[in-house]
Design an enzyme around this catalytic site. Structure first.
Site, mmCIF file in Angstrom:
data_model
loop_
_atom_site.group_PDB
_atom_site.id
_atom_site.type_symbol
_atom_site.label_atom_id
_atom_site.label_comp_id
_atom_site.label_asym_id
_atom_site.label_seq_id
_atom_site.Cartn_x
_atom_site.Cartn_y
_atom_site.Cartn_z
ATOM 1 N N ASP A 37 22.084 62.545 74.789
ATOM 2 C CA ASP A 37 23.119 61.395 75.136
ATOM 3 C C ASP A 37 22.279 60.888 75.546
ATOM 4 O OD1 ASP A 37 26.074 61.092 73.994
ATOM 5 O OD2 ASP A 37 25.802 60.196 76.069
ATOM 6 N N ASN A 77 27.152 49.168 78.163
ATOM 7 C CA ASN A 77 27.758 48.281 76.904
ATOM 8 C C ASN A 77 28.581 47.346 77.399
ATOM 9 O OD1 ASN A 77 26.595 48.100 74.171
ATOM 10 N ND2 ASN A 77 28.247 49.884 73.524
ATOM 11 N N GLU A 96 25.698 56.560 70.621
ATOM 12 C CA GLU A 96 24.494 56.551 71.224
ATOM 13 C C GLU A 96 24.114 58.148 71.658
ATOM 14 O OE1 GLU A 96 27.913 57.872 74.574
ATOM 15 O OE2 GLU A 96 27.673 56.646 72.354
#
Length: 317
Positions: free
Chosen positions: A195, A203, A238
């Protein structure tokens, strides 16, 4: 080998089934050789050329030698040589010129060997050239359509199996492939859940385009380590998943550590003037006797959760 036999058979058949029109024999056997040279290159064309040239020579007759040399060998070698050094795609005018040169080479014996050859050449010039040119473009059009169909089929197959952004295997295809891999009893099987740390914040701060850039760059690092026994996939968002089928536990940990360190040491450029560091948290799990793939993934996911709880940017096993 099959394609060599197929094309050789087609061309040899044309020796015995010529097209007759108005008393003239329309010799179109060169066309498959030329198209083979254009689309397949020398690896396939030369073996086919050898087979059909030998066959034509062994058929005998007054035209055996000139028919073999001028009717097949020289035009085919000319086409191969031309496309060997060509980098840009041919246009229609260029194709017409190539076909014309090959046709003139193939008909050259009429001028130098056949009695009253110039008169005969003039009589049949238009018919032979039109048939040669027309048949070539008909074949060429069908081949182009088939090539486009095959390219589209490959593209659709790729899209069905891969994540469109990262080009890694998608989740479903990964599961399908790894289900087969983990049956190999001579290997140690591992699943790593990976991850990207604080990806939501990235973001929010830099935008989704920057986020996509990071996903693509991270995926490119995974691809460096891929092999028959190291398979990476985008699991969702992700999160990524990697399968390792290896000989020793140390080897598995070493590969995952290398991946993590490379990501840690890579400068991720998200703008012309801005590069940011990225880290990943990893949960690694080893397959035990009787453990199903879905359970192995759950185990790796739990280890990933622990890695996040302990501060991220670490590997937990």
């Amino acid at each position: 080998m099959c394609i060599v036999i197929l094309f050789s058979g087609v061309i040899i058949t044309m020796f015995y089934l010529p097209i007759q029109f108005g008393g003239y024999r329309l010799d179109l056997r060169l066309i498959p050789l030329l198209l083979l040279a254009v689309f397949r290159g020398w690896r396939i064309t030369l073996p086919v050329l050898f087979v059909v040239s030998t066959w034509r020579y062994l058929m005998g007759g007054d035209g055996a030698v000139p028919g073999t040399i001028f009717g097949m060998i020289l035009p085919t070698l000319f086409t191969l040589a031309y496309y060997k050094f060509k980098t840009k795609k041919s246009n229609v005018i260029e194709m017409v010129l190539i076909i014309t040169v090959c046709w003139l080479i193939s008909d050259f014996p009429i001028l130098i060997i056949v009695p009253d050859g110039m008169r005969i050449f003039k009589d049949i010039f238009l018919l032979r050239y039109a048939s040669f040119l027309g048949a070539t473009f008909i074949y060429y059009s069908f081949i182009l359509l088939e090539c486009k169909r095959e390219a589209l089929k490959k593209q659709l197959t790729f899209l069905a199996m891969h994540d469109p952004l990262t080009k890694l295997l998608n989740r479903n295809e990964f599961i399908k492939v790894v289900e087969e891999k983990i049956t190999e009893s001579h290997l140690n099987h591992y699943i790593a859940m990976i991850d990207i740390d604080h990806f939501k914040k990235l973001n929010d701060n830099y935008g989704h385009i920057a986020g996509d850039t990071i996903l693509i760059k991270v995926s490119s690092i995974f691809k460096k380590y891929e092999s028959d026994h190291v398979i990476a996939s985008r699991y969702g968002g992700e999160e990524f998943i990697i399968y390792l089928g290896i000989n020793s536990p140390e080897q598995g940990v070493m590969i995952i550590n290398k991946i993590q360190n490379e990501i840690r040491e890579t400068s991720f450029k998200i703008d012309n003037d801005l590069s940011i560091p990225i880290s990943v948290s990893i949960g690694l799990a080893k397959k035990e006797e009787g453990l199903l793939l879905k359970d192995l993934i759950k185990k790796a996911d739990k280890n990933l959760y622990v890695a996040k709880e302990k501060g991220r940017d670490r590997l937990m096993m």
